[in-house]
Design an enzyme around this catalytic site. Structure first.
Site, PDB file in Angstrom:
ATOM      1  N   HIS A 274      -4.788  -5.756  -8.200  1.00 11.42           N
ATOM      2  CA  HIS A 274      -4.064  -5.140  -9.315  1.00 11.42           C
ATOM      3  C   HIS A 274      -2.554  -5.342  -9.131  1.00 11.42           C
ATOM      4  O   HIS A 274      -1.847  -5.734 -10.061  1.00 11.42           O
ATOM      5  CB  HIS A 274      -4.416  -3.654  -9.394  1.00 11.42           C
ATOM      6  CG  HIS A 274      -3.405  -2.813 -10.115  1.00 11.42           C
ATOM      7  ND1 HIS A 274      -3.213  -2.883 -11.485  1.00 11.42           N
ATOM      8  CD2 HIS A 274      -2.515  -1.890  -9.663  1.00 11.42           C
ATOM      9  CE1 HIS A 274      -2.257  -2.036 -11.829  1.00 11.42           C
ATOM     10  NE2 HIS A 274      -1.807  -1.428 -10.755  1.00 11.42           N
TER      11      HIS A 274
ATOM     12  N   HIS B 140       4.215  -1.081  -5.722  1.00 10.49           N
ATOM     13  CA  HIS B 140       4.247   0.175  -6.471  1.00 10.49           C
ATOM     14  C   HIS B 140       3.153   1.176  -6.077  1.00 10.49           C
ATOM     15  O   HIS B 140       3.326   2.367  -6.291  1.00 10.49           O
ATOM     16  CB  HIS B 140       4.249  -0.077  -7.984  1.00 10.49           C
ATOM     17  CG  HIS B 140       2.899  -0.390  -8.542  1.00 10.49           C
ATOM     18  ND1 HIS B 140       2.292  -1.621  -8.387  1.00 10.49           N
ATOM     19  CD2 HIS B 140       2.010   0.360  -9.234  1.00 10.49           C
ATOM     20  CE1 HIS B 140       1.121  -1.602  -8.968  1.00 10.49           C
ATOM     21  NE2 HIS B 140       0.910  -0.410  -9.493  1.00 10.49           N
ATOM     22  N   ASP B 141       2.068   0.709  -5.512  1.00 15.92           N
ATOM     23  CA  ASP B 141       0.974   1.626  -5.152  1.00 15.92           C
ATOM     24  C   ASP B 141       0.832   1.784  -3.644  1.00 15.92           C
ATOM     25  O   ASP B 141      -0.184   2.284  -3.155  1.00 15.92           O
ATOM     26  CB  ASP B 141      -0.353   1.115  -5.724  1.00 15.92           C
ATOM     27  CG  ASP B 141      -0.557   1.540  -7.174  1.00 15.92           C
ATOM     28  OD1 ASP B 141       0.113   2.500  -7.603  1.00 15.92           O
ATOM     29  OD2 ASP B 141      -1.378   0.916  -7.868  1.00 15.92           O
TER      30      ASP B 141
ATOM     31  N   ASP C  27       3.070  -2.212 -14.854  1.00 20.76           N
ATOM     32  CA  ASP C  27       1.873  -1.500 -14.381  1.00 20.76           C
ATOM     33  C   ASP C  27       1.023  -1.066 -15.581  1.00 20.76           C
ATOM     34  O   ASP C  27      -0.188  -1.308 -15.628  1.00 20.76           O
ATOM     35  CB  ASP C  27       2.315  -0.285 -13.548  1.00 20.76           C
ATOM     36  CG  ASP C  27       1.156   0.425 -12.861  1.00 20.76           C
ATOM     37  OD1 ASP C  27       0.084  -0.181 -12.693  1.00 20.76           O
ATOM     38  OD2 ASP C  27       1.325   1.600 -12.477  1.00 20.76           O
TER      39      ASP C  27
ATOM     40  N   ARG D  76      -8.152  14.695  22.182  1.00 12.87           N
ATOM     41  CA  ARG D  76      -8.869  13.537  21.646  1.00 12.87           C
ATOM     42  C   ARG D  76      -8.474  13.246  20.200  1.00 12.87           C
ATOM     43  O   ARG D  76      -8.334  12.086  19.803  1.00 12.87           O
ATOM     44  CB  ARG D  76     -10.375  13.745  21.785  1.00 12.87           C
ATOM     45  CG  ARG D  76     -10.820  13.470  23.222  1.00 12.87           C
ATOM     46  CD  ARG D  76     -12.153  14.068  23.590  1.00 12.87           C
ATOM     47  NE  ARG D  76     -12.494  13.767  24.977  1.00 12.87           N
ATOM     48  CZ  ARG D  76     -11.961  14.379  26.034  1.00 12.87           C
ATOM     49  NH1 ARG D  76     -11.049  15.350  25.875  1.00 12.87           N
ATOM     50  NH2 ARG D  76     -12.313  14.048  27.264  1.00 12.87           N
TER      51      ARG D  76
END
Ligand SMILES: Nc1nc2c(ncn2[C@H]2C[C@H](O)[C@@H](COP(=O)(O)OP(=O)(O)OP(=O)(O)O)O2)c(=O)[nH]1
Ligand SMILES: [Mg+2]
Length: 504
Positions: A69, A117-118, A268, A442
């Site tokens: 995308h 952008h993402d 977008d 842990r």
């Protein structure tokens, strides 16, 4: 009104080890080439290949991920940028706007912002975001801190409860509680680029990904003049100082945006609206025929020569009449995408130029493709059909619920680290293994070194004798957990969850 001069906006300096002195056109371009290298080679970009766009945990590689995308958004962003620059050139406005020698950087900044952008989106998209915020809200109760100290403040962390007579500290507690319950992909993107990956990009390149200008700790409604630009949180308390510097470097008003960000946003919007529908057909959620019918019905009244007929009907007819050997589906989407781009890209460019003064100031309080034009109506049409027929599909909703569960479950698994006292956690950070904290040791080892380093660096700046120390320490500890979990890919989160729940 200040004169438009993009040379003051396209700031090629960096936060650290910045190039100094005057630079020629070629040298400036080279600085932005270096930004491209840093971005394209970053592991955060590679992780986008296993993050959800619409369909979580998708095995069909023809269906889009966040990475594929983002590549498409990059291409559309470049197209809009070129369109704007060529129109400005025709109107002889490049020189007056200070863009004469900056057309290369202009395009490059837009392209790379589109690719990034993402970058801060958590696994499972909006559902990952919701899971993080719900989980923190159920423990920090930011609403209980909204005004004065309550006798029954439900906040699970004693250091964050408001207390009578501690006004300054209460202000900080309020801010931190609000901030931690507003995880947002765009704000995480800023944090990732600056505090976690330390990419040391130019100010202009980072400015271009600051999509929303609301601080995550904001209480109440944003001012009406900026309600669009402040629709969502855009950065966290942890990056407050950095954003102040960024605003100064880019001459931004307190809630203003960087001018080229509007182009990234439009790219977008244009990309995903058609792509989501194409993916749904690929997934057999509906056929092309059914999709066409949904689009036709949702458009409302049909008139000859409407934008619908020029774009959607035209694609439909061409894909039917064509005798090429390619499938009708492929052809329909090829024509739909081309027709849509050919209408929406010039319109976005026109809106950018028409509103140049406000956009340059960073104060234009809308998206480029958000008005009462038929272009915006077309975009809305695609989005509505996706909302009603794709995102609400039972298979999609089932996967979203699972994604939500995975992220909440992981937070629960790591919560022992948040229950430690400030002293115990500091000991763990220092020694990395503490005998009487076997589980916590842990869990701590599993956190990524990069995230741990960001925590250590942030808390090393504080004076441990000051009363605000436990509040600030806890804030960065929560950020550490949010960084770790939001940085996972869908698949990694899913596998971790199953392993730690010991179900296999
Ligand atoms: N599966 C699914 N996908 C959705 C939903 N709502 C929107 N999407 C898809 C549409 C787009 O492909 C993509 C856009 O997601 P983003 O997280 O980037 O949000 P958006 O661009 O709306 O907002 P932002 O970038 O934060 O301004 O997510 C939903 O409820 N479920
Ligand atoms: Mg987005």
């Amino acid at each position: 009104m200040a004169q438009i001069d993009f040379r003051t906006k396209i700031n090629w300096h960096r936060r650290y080890r910045s190039p100094q002195g005057d630079k020629s056109e070629h040298e400036i371009l080279r600085i932005f080439e270096s930004d491209r290298g840093r971005i394209v080679n970053s592991p955060a970009i590679r992780r986008l290949q296993q993050k959800t766009q619409v369909f979580p945990l998708e095995r069909n590689a023809a269906v889009r991920t966040r990475l594929t995308h983002s590549l498409e958004v990059q291409q559309v962003g470049r197209y809009i940028a070129k369109e704007i620059l060529s129109r400005l050139k025709e109107q002889r406005l490049l020189e007056p706007y200070g863009l004469g020698e900056l057309t290369g950087p202009f395009e490059s900044i837009v392209e790379m912002a589109c690719l990034m952008h993402d970058i801060g989106n958590p696994p499972f998209g909006h559902f990952g975001e919701a899971a993080i915020n719900d989980w923190f809200r159920q423990r920090l109760f930011p609403s209980d801190a909204a005004s004065q100290p309550l006798s029954v403040d439900r906040c699970a962390i004693p250091a964050l409860r408001l207390r009578e007579g501690e006004e300054a500290l209460n202000e900080l507690r309020r801010k931190v509680r609000q901030d931690l319950c507003h995880f947002e992909g765009n704000a995480q993107g800023i944090r990732l680029v600056h505090s976690l990956m330390r990419m040391n990009l130019t100010w202009a390149q980072v400015g271009c990904i600051l999509k929303y200008t609301r601080p995550a700790w904001w209480l109440g409604d944003p001012p009406a003049t900026h309600n669009y630009l402040m629709k969502k949180p855009g950065y966290y308390f942890s990056e407050e100082g950095y954003i102040d510097r960024l605003r100064e470097a880019l001459s931004l008003t307190p809630y203003g945006r960087f001018p080229l960000t509007w182009i990234m946003e439009a790219a977008d919007d244009i990309s995903y609206c058609v792509a989501d529908l194409e993916d749904a057909v690929e997934k057999r959620i509906f056929s092309v025929e059914e999709l066409y019918q949904h689009l036709y019905d949702a458009w409302g009244t049909h008139k000859k020569g409407s934008l619908f007929s020029q774009v959607v009907e035209n694609a439909w007819e061409k894909s039917r009449s064509n005798t090429l050997s390619r499938s009708t589906e492929d052809q329909f989407f090829m024509y739909l995408r081309v027709n849509t781009l050919n209408k929406l890209v010039p319109y976005a460019a026109e809106r950018f130029i028409d509103n140049m003064a406000q956009i340059y100031q960073g104060e234009f309080n809308h998206a480029l493709l958000e008005d009462d034009s038929s272009y915006s109506q077309l975009l809305e049409l695609y989005k509505n059909v996706a909302v009603h027929h794709v995102f609400s599909h039972p298979e999609v909703e089932q996967l979203e619920l699972q994604g939500y569960r995975v992220i909440s479950g992981l937070l629960e698994i790591y919560s022992p680290l948040l229950q430690l006292s400030v002293e115990a956690f500091s000991e763990l950070v220092e020694k990395e293994r503490v005998r009487h904290l076997p589980i916590e040791s842990r869990l701590f080892h599993k956190l990524s070194p990069r995230h741990r380093l960001a925590y250590v660096e942030a808390v090393s700046k504080f004076d441990r004798q000051q009363p605000d120390w436990p509040v600030l320490e806890f804030y960065y500890r929560c950020r550490l957990i949010q960084d770790y979990i939001s940085g996972m890919t869908d698949l990694y989160a899913w596998d971790e969850y199953r392993k730690l729940m010991a179900v296999e």
